[in-house]
Design a protein around this motif. Structure first.
Motif, PDB file in Angstrom:
ATOM      1  N   GLN A 113      46.960  38.820  24.172  1.00 45.58           N
ATOM      2  CA  GLN A 113      46.480  39.325  25.469  1.00 45.58           C
ATOM      3  C   GLN A 113      45.069  39.893  25.388  1.00 45.58           C
ATOM      4  N   TYR A 114      44.787  40.538  24.255  1.00 48.14           N
ATOM      5  CA  TYR A 114      43.534  41.250  24.137  1.00 48.14           C
ATOM      6  C   TYR A 114      42.472  40.442  23.394  1.00 48.14           C
ATOM      7  N   ARG A 172      29.083  45.252  26.122  1.00 44.09           N
ATOM      8  CA  ARG A 172      28.944  43.825  25.873  1.00 44.09           C
ATOM      9  C   ARG A 172      28.859  43.544  24.368  1.00 44.09           C
ATOM     10  N   GLU A 213      32.295  43.660  22.789  1.00 44.84           N
ATOM     11  CA  GLU A 213      33.005  42.418  23.112  1.00 44.84           C
ATOM     12  C   GLU A 213      32.524  41.275  22.228  1.00 44.84           C
ATOM     13  N   VAL A 217      39.040  51.412  26.641  1.00 43.39           N
ATOM     14  CA  VAL A 217      39.520  52.519  27.477  1.00 43.39           C
ATOM     15  C   VAL A 217      38.310  53.252  28.042  1.00 43.39           C
ATOM     16  N   ALA A 218      38.223  53.318  29.393  1.00 42.18           N
ATOM     17  CA  ALA A 218      37.155  54.097  30.027  1.00 42.18           C
ATOM     18  C   ALA A 218      37.602  55.547  30.083  1.00 42.18           C
ATOM     19  N   CYS A 219      36.948  56.412  29.327  1.00 43.65           N
ATOM     20  CA  CYS A 219      37.380  57.807  29.230  1.00 43.65           C
ATOM     21  C   CYS A 219      36.922  58.610  30.443  1.00 43.65           C
ATOM     22  N   ASP A 238      47.622  59.783  27.494  1.00 39.17           N
ATOM     23  CA  ASP A 238      47.088  58.548  28.064  1.00 39.17           C
ATOM     24  C   ASP A 238      46.628  57.591  26.966  1.00 39.17           C
ATOM     25  N   ARG A 248      53.667  57.780  25.957  1.00 39.98           N
ATOM     26  CA  ARG A 248      54.551  58.802  26.510  1.00 39.98           C
ATOM     27  C   ARG A 248      55.949  58.234  26.693  1.00 39.98           C
ATOM     28  N   PHE A 249      56.898  59.131  26.930  1.00 39.15           N
ATOM     29  CA  PHE A 249      58.239  58.710  27.264  1.00 39.15           C
ATOM     30  C   PHE A 249      58.333  58.442  28.762  1.00 39.15           C
ATOM     31  N   LEU A 250      58.910  57.319  29.118  1.00 38.18           N
ATOM     32  CA  LEU A 250      59.166  57.015  30.527  1.00 38.18           C
ATOM     33  C   LEU A 250      60.671  57.072  30.752  1.00 38.18           C
ATOM     34  N   GLN A 276      56.633  54.484  25.597  1.00 40.98           N
ATOM     35  CA  GLN A 276      55.647  53.460  25.944  1.00 40.98           C
ATOM     36  C   GLN A 276      54.362  53.737  25.176  1.00 40.98           C
ATOM     37  N   PRO A 287      47.158  52.802  24.790  1.00 41.29           N
ATOM     38  CA  PRO A 287      46.240  51.781  24.279  1.00 41.29           C
ATOM     39  C   PRO A 287      45.801  52.017  22.828  1.00 41.29           C
ATOM     40  N   ASP A 324      35.186  54.114  25.704  1.00 42.77           N
ATOM     41  CA  ASP A 324      33.905  54.137  26.400  1.00 42.77           C
ATOM     42  C   ASP A 324      33.635  55.533  26.965  1.00 42.77           C
TER      43      ASP A 324
END
Lengths: 277, 277, 277, 277, 277, 277
Positions: free
Chosen positions: F15-16, F56, F59, F72-74, F82, F86-88, F97, F100, F114
């Motif tokens: 995916q990534y 860029r 990447e 991840v945009a901080c 985040d 965390r637990f869901l 879960q 990132p 970022d």
């Protein structure tokens, strides 16, 4: 199943479709510029004072471009989750619920974030990956990366009069948008708008606009903002309901704006210049 | 099923209907102006000091217009969810519960937000789409867009004496309302109100009003607010219960207002001028 | 079923009923004034320094009027939900639990909010509709509007010495109450109280009161508050247990109040004047 | 069933019972004064610097009086719920869990709140009804009013050196306690304590105490607090393990206290005066 | 069943056991002092600048003493629950989950709280009962009192350069620890470490250390901290990868530390003195 | 089962994975330096102004090294959970879960944080154990210690222009990274980029770059940042859509940056110098 998703998105999109042409008077090149920006899906920032028609313009363009429009009024207590979505508890456990930004990215709507500087920083940072070459929205909590629908566009509004040192967009946010300046309409056009939306005759409408012009010069000299077109429409509505024009103006164009006795005197004098008892 | 919703809404509306004419004395053009505003469903802001009858006026107008009235006392810990609604946990998962503003928009009530500046910004921004041409309330968390009932109207109150730099309505909120100024009633009318609500005779009522007038001039000179009509009614009630007038005035018109010894002296002297032992 | 509710409320009310006459010495007109206020169900504010008997007075009046009494010690972390109630999670989903204010309004109790200025604003605003002509409590989260029981009354206490610019009641809250001033009892009566509650003889009690009087003059000159009646009772109890009077006074009337060496010296000198070794 | 509750409480109480006599040296009248206070169940406040034996004294008294002891180390993030209890989610819904204060009130323990000024105000206000004639603890969230067990007593500690304008007990809290001053033990007794707890001989113990005395005079002149008895014990333990006395003192009596080079020099000089290499 | 618990604890302990000797060079008496402290289970505080080897030392001692090691990096958003544990929701209701401190106390590990001043006060107060004669950890939320395993020891680190007036340990926390000072290793030893960890030859390693020494003198004169041993290792790694030494030093020893142009010039000059192109 | 985990991780990694070569022009040694750093898995910090190509570049390197990339945009409301997970709540209770950062550590991705200074301290401290010899991530809430995949690397970005006294990385964080400086590309290369990404000819692209250069000198003299390459691309896109160059530049290079009339004049003059009507 992909087809099902498509159909569902189409249903959702219908909800946000604007079916009637909104009343908006183009006053310059703003329509052409917006269309060029939309052609490249460039994010757009609308700048201008309260009640000068920014929201109406976005509605008009959404109607023109035949795109659904999702509007979010931003505020300082809004979190990124309010935009992106969250898990809700269901009888079978948690269920993800898309926020308005996510919905817009999925269905290819124009997403309009009204007064975005009011929001907390996590709400403004969340739009970053949607506003560069990625055009993606990571739902970190769900572990999903949404690629924006090809028709999706982001629009934000911004009132330069409000900005303070404490509350401003970060440069790394600002530099993601093309920007259009807005202001109150020209006198003749504003009078036409007031007459059309209230039912008063052209003469009364002209006078209301002239009162407004006097107050707009007071902005920054005791008034935070001048009288918006919306308040002129309110005044016209009261007059159309048979209220005495001076009383109507007092209620809609003086009393809401200020409690300072001197400023009230000044505004009232402006009213009395044009509406003699 | 649409009919069922209609019926349910009618039931809810009954709860908020005002069945008895509230006691309110019209003192100027406020009734006519409000009626004209309601005819256009214009949002209205009532401005004036504590206890001068703003809430009573809204009740009176709701009764006159035969509309249900939903009142919300705003405070600085109130969130948008308190107005709009929230999901509650049920044995079958989460269930949406409408907040007072949503209920009012659904059933076509007058929604009265008392002392709205006390609320946090998200509560004030949430009313924006209900107070412009959209007349809609987006329940972002539920993913529903409510169109306001044709009879719905929003009214807010606002005490200009309180406003500080830190706490004021945003211009983009203010410019969504027509505004009416309120003040304490004229002396004769206030005396009539006090007599009617307490059972004291006209002479005592007059004297209580005269004491109040003296203190209202002290506002801003050591007193934050003058004595409200409500406190005059309290004083009258104590006297009607057989309490000595000076003691009654001390308890209801002096002690609650201030702890400053000089100011207390001044207020007590005003009492003693009119009520001699 | 209405009858069942009545019966249940009666059961709850019994819990809060005061069965024994509390020890309280009436020192002026406060009992008569309170009774007149209660006759009209006027909200009452009790003002006075720490430990001068405000809470005891409310208990006494509740006993006298044969009404249940619900007391809440306010603090700055208290929320409106702590007063009004909240939903709790149950095995069948959420269940509403009345807070103390709601219970009082339902069963017709006197609700006493001790040191109400300590609470956050949402707690103070929540009492507004219970303290005007409405006498109602909206449970917004539950969507229920409770009409107060005809016997319900609200009482709050307030220590003027504490008030600062940051923490004070809003005028719109203050002007909902009749107010009674409280102070420490007269010397003879205070000595009688100390003797009765501790078992020391009249002479020792008199001396303790005289020490207290000396310190009360120091309030604002190095001491935040003078010695309360409660501390005199503590001193008397220690002496009655056989502790040396000087040591007893040091432990209960000097050490708790201050850590400033000079002030301690002064207080100790006052003790030694009356209790010679 | 009442009997069952009694038995259960007895089981819980056993957990908190102190089975061995704690090592504590009575240095004045503190034992007698505490016993007199406990006889009347008077709440007690222990004042004194860090590590001077306040906690040890409460343990000693609890052992002496044969009462269970529940100790809570207060901190600024502690809430009232941490003391009183809360609802926990269970498979059958929510279940109430008593906090330490509630447990103490039920089983008749001495409840010791260590450094209570550190806690937020709701934690300090929650103890009010337990510290006046009511001796009750309202569990507002549960709707239960607990009457304290006849043997229950509340004790708090308080370090006067810490108090600042921002963080202090309210007068209405202070005036609910008798208070006892504590300080480091006399030189001979402190040396005896050090020798007994570490295994060093009397000569080394005396020297350690003398070093401590020198530093205690520096309190307020560059040191926030003097060296506590605990650190002397640490030093003794290191020496008993065969560490060179200067190194042991450096590690336990100099390095932990300060990073200021001059102050370190001064402290080190004090060490070297008594422990020559 | 007690045996089962023992076995389970042993399993958990294995996870935290350090199986390979960590690379650590003893530079003074720190190993002997730590061993004496551990013999008495005295809590230990390690003081020193960033990256000077404090964490490595604890690992080394844990390996030496054959004790499991649990490390927690403290931060200002950490709560006591993060250390002690919390209830988690399970399909059968709530289940308690031990935090790292609780686990360490149960299994007899060394618990290392890295940069403990960063944590909020409730995290630092929670360690108090583990660091005095009680050696216990009350799990208030669970109603359990854990007695620490006989092998348990608490170690904290503390960077004196960071301390500000706002963020410091309380005296009552400081006086619970013996303390050891740490600093960067001596030049020869540091060069040996760099060579060993990167693969560069002794000459390059010496030069890197000499650059570091120059910058460490700038601490407090424009640099918050000098170059740590870790950054020297980074530089060595880049050089070992074939990167030009000047570029390697720029990337690892200049650019990360400062953005001030003058300071960068100074640092670069130091690099160029030892690494000539 | 270990094999299953491997396979699942491989799926996630896909995916990534970046499948197309991102457009990036190498301008110096940055590619070689990054590759050497990655060879040692050294954490890397990218420094430079808004929109100069840092994201860029990451990447591009991820594509070059054939590693998945998680960005991840901080932001200042982001918590450690985040990043870490965390637990869901699920129908069978809570389910963990991964966040990132955890995902990246498991699958061996490059994790790019970022604008990391925007995040709260707990987010920055959480990366410490991943950036030293441990290369581990403790999931304290889950009680699991993840050893990073051998291919995992951490990269952060940092805009030196933003740093204030209130918001900066701690030295103990900074000294965990090698750092690379970034700036806008050289004029010729920037013009090439603009031409390639928009479709305008080389001449127009050159002029746009020249306008940008003029404004970049104004940084710190009335402009917070100069015009980024992204805004040049926006301008080129508008021109390519047929918009008049002056209007295109106004919308994309003047209006978004500033509302100051003088600064706007200056910027507009720069535009008019190169684009004559």
């Amino acid at each position: 199943m992909l087809q099902q998703v498509e159909e569902m998105n189409t249903d959702v999109a219908e909800q946000y479709r604007i079916t009637q042409e909104p009343f908006y008077r183009v006053t310059g090149a703003e329509e052409a510029l917006y269309q060029a920006a939309y052609a490249r899906r460039m994010p757009v920032m609308l700048k201008g004072p309260t009640g000068c028609g920014k929201s109406r313009f976005v509605e008009y363009m959404a109607w023109k471009l035949q795109r659904p429009l999702i509007t979010v009024a931003c505020n300082e207590d809004m979190t990124a989750s309010d935009l992106v979505g969250r898990f809700l508890l269901d009888k079978d456990g948690t269920k993800w619920q898309d926020g308005p930004l996510t919905t817009a990215a999925r269905i290819g709507a124009i997403c309009y974030l009204d007064e975005v500087v009011e929001a907390r920083q996590d709400t403004t940072v969340v739009i970053h990956p949607l506003t560069d070459h990625r055009r993606a929205l990571p739902l970190d909590k769900k572990g999903e990366l949404i690629e924006a629908h090809p028709d999706f566009q982001l629009v934000i509004s911004y009132n330069p009069g409000y900005q303070s040192l404490m509350k401003d967009l970060k440069q790394s946010t600002k530099q993601r948008f093309g920007a259009l300046d807005f202001d109150y309409p020209e006198a003749d056009m504003e009078a036409e708008i007031v007459a059309r939306e209230t039912g008063v005759d052209a003469d009364v409408a002209q006078k209301l606009v002239q009162v407004a012009h006097r107050t707009r010069n007071l902005k920054g000299h005791g008034l935070d903002e001048g009288i918006s077109t919306r308040l002129l429409v309110y005044a016209g509505q009261m007059i159309a309901e048979g209220v005495d024009p001076q009383a109507a103006c007092l209620m809609t164009m003086v009393t809401p704006l200020t409690d300072d006795p001197d400023m009230r005197q000044t505004l009232q004098a402006a009213v009395e210049t044009f509406f003699v008892n």
